[in-house]
Design an enzyme around this catalytic site. Structure first.
Site, PDB file in Angstrom:
ATOM      1  N   ASP A 149       1.234 -17.937   2.807  1.00  0.00           N
ATOM      2  CA  ASP A 149       0.600 -16.434   1.287  1.00  0.00           C
ATOM      3  C   ASP A 149       1.011 -17.870  -0.543  1.00  0.00           C
ATOM      4  OD1 ASP A 149      -0.356 -14.358   1.929  1.00  0.00           O
ATOM      5  OD2 ASP A 149       2.201 -13.440   2.721  1.00  0.00           O
ATOM      6  N   GLY A 200       3.086  -2.226  -0.819  1.00  0.00           N
ATOM      7  CA  GLY A 200       2.678  -1.656  -0.190  1.00  0.00           C
ATOM      8  C   GLY A 200       4.269  -1.543   0.466  1.00  0.00           C
ATOM      9  N   GLY A 242      -1.447  -1.037   1.596  1.00  0.00           N
ATOM     10  CA  GLY A 242      -1.369   0.483   2.235  1.00  0.00           C
ATOM     11  C   GLY A 242      -1.472   1.629   1.071  1.00  0.00           C
ATOM     12  N   ILE A 243      -0.486   1.620  -0.139  1.00  0.00           N
ATOM     13  CA  ILE A 243       0.008   2.465  -1.278  1.00  0.00           C
ATOM     14  C   ILE A 243      -1.434   2.237  -2.075  1.00  0.00           C
ATOM     15  CG2 ILE A 243       1.397   2.528  -3.308  1.00  0.00           C
ATOM     16  CD1 ILE A 243       3.778   2.191  -1.482  1.00  0.00           C
ATOM     17  N   GLY A 244      -1.714   1.100  -2.832  1.00  0.00           N
ATOM     18  CA  GLY A 244      -3.259   0.934  -3.721  1.00  0.00           C
ATOM     19  C   GLY A 244      -4.043   1.272  -3.174  1.00  0.00           C
ATOM     20  N   GLU A 296      -6.684  -9.777   4.867  1.00  0.00           N
ATOM     21  CA  GLU A 296      -6.049 -11.216   4.297  1.00  0.00           C
ATOM     22  C   GLU A 296      -6.648 -11.959   6.620  1.00  0.00           C
ATOM     23  OE1 GLU A 296      -1.810  -9.824   3.295  1.00  0.00           O
ATOM     24  OE2 GLU A 296      -2.880  -8.807   4.635  1.00  0.00           O
TER      25      GLU A 296
END
Length: 396
Positions: free
Chosen positions: A149, A208, A325-327, A380
């Site tokens: 990452d 997220g 997840g939130i975005g 990813e």
């Protein structure tokens, strides 16, 4: 030929199979998640393959939950792999440190070095390594490749990666590394396909349970909110984000030790700490508790503030992209952030934004907006598969 991608976390294991025919396929032939690794409840396996969906519950019998997860996956993978050769297993690894800026085929020496970075990402790195070992035992005949990452941010300029500390500490590797790089690399690939402004001034928001922003220009990371560890920057699900170091000195003076501080900063802060209820934004949205609303407002404020800082570093803004997840799923959050960034030229199509949550990449800006707004579900695993395939080709 096929590459299996693995993202092993503390509570879940994500996996996917990507066909290789010169290049990596746009989508996985099989993808799924095993959840519940840390709980006492049975494991929950969910998967999709084309239009097919499946779910299963698996009782835990082994001392190592990864072994139970692998046992559950074996028959599923065997059904998906007939007639295909497994070329490699590509593993997401959160921290590569200074030594690993590109994908690498792992061995015991590399695993040992990666283990030394675990204190910088204790919610992720130990589980990434444990996953590599478990899958290494399950598939000993194929190469296992670590994909980092931190790699996407390896070239950020010195004014961004250095801390205002004595230079001797910087030379020891105490610097900003940045994270969520596989996600940002995928967003760059998609934006290059979807937008004529992809090489312009981008702010990408991976929001997220872990959350960060990245400012990019001409496809290269120039600034990011996460730093030396996965604690810095935005407020997150259970992590504090940026915090005055004086708070830690104050707590240490009160007798707090390393273990207690680590638990506070990584597991008991963020949305969970402020709300006192949950790290899950969906649960907070549904709550009538005042501190739940406060946690949401703080999270939104931090995203807006850091997005403005990224735009300043870039000299303006051409594209704003949401993922995670939130975005991907929280239309209210996207709307509030975009409305507060109107001064940069962002004009959101509120109706379109309300109707689109997570299914596929979509533009969310009005025609009059001088800034493009996108929601792009991340992948990813595909980026990890690409990195693994490129490494194998280079070593052939």
């Amino acid at each position: 030929m096929t590459i299996l991608t693995v993202n092993a976390g503390s509570s879940s294991l994500k996996f996917a199979l990507y066909p290789v025919n010169g290049t990596i396929a746009d989508s996985a032939t099989l993808a799924g998640t095993v959840e519940g690794l840390e709980s006492d409840a049975p494991l929950a396996l969910s998967w999709r393959s084309g239009d097919q969906r499946g779910q299963a519950r698996i009782d835990k019998v082994a001392d190592d939950p990864f072994q139970d997860a692998l046992k559950a996956l074996q028959s599923l993978l065997q059904q998906a792999l007939p007639g295909r050769d497994l070329q490699a297993v590509a593993h997401r690894v959160v921290h590569g440190g200074e030594a690993y800026r590109d994908a690498v085929r792992v061995d015991e020496d590399i695993l040992s070095r990666l283990g030394e970075l675990s204190p910088l990402a204790p919610l992720h790195q130990p589980h990434n390594i444990e996953g590599i070992r478990a899958f290494g035992r399950a598939f000993p005949e194929v190469p296992h490749i670590a994909c980092f990452d931190t790699a996407f941010h390896a070239g950020i300029p010195d004014v961004e990666h250095l801390f205002a500390l004595p230079r001797a500490l910087g030379k020891q590797g105490i610097r900003r590394y940045g994270f969520h790089g596989l996600s940002y690399q995928y967003l760059m690939q998609k934006l290059n396909q979807l937008s004529g402004r992809a090489q312009g001034r981008l702010v990408m928001a991976h929001l997220g349970n872990g959350a960060s922003l990245c400012g990019a220009l001409q496809g290269q990371s120039l600034a990011t909110t996460m730093g030396f560890s996965a604690l810095d920057g935005l407020m997150m699900g259970t992590r504090s984000g940026s915090l005055d170091a004086g708070v830690l000195l104050h707590l240490m003076a009160q007798g707090w030790d390393h273990a207690r501080l680590q638990d506070l900063l990584y597991r008991k802060s963020g949305l969970l700490g402020v709300s006192g209820i949950s790290a899950d934004m969906r649960r907070l949205r549904a709550s009538e508790v005042a501190d739940a609303d406060l946690a949401i407002r703080m999270f939104t404020h931090r995203v807006t503030r850091e997005a403005g800082a990224m735009a300043a570093c870039l000299g303006g803004l051409d594209v704003l992209a949401f993922t995670g997840g939130i975005g991907e799923h929280d239309a209210v959050l996207r709307a509030e952030v975009c409305d507060r960034l109107k001064f940069l030229g962002v004009i959101l199509d509120h109706e379109k934004n309300r109707l689109h949550t997570g299914a596929q990449a979509v533009s969310l800006h009005e025609a009059a907006s001088t800034v493009e707004v996108w929601m792009i579900p991340t992948d990813e695993g595909r980026v990890a598969a690409q990195a693994a395939a490129a490494l194998l080709q280079a070593q052939a």
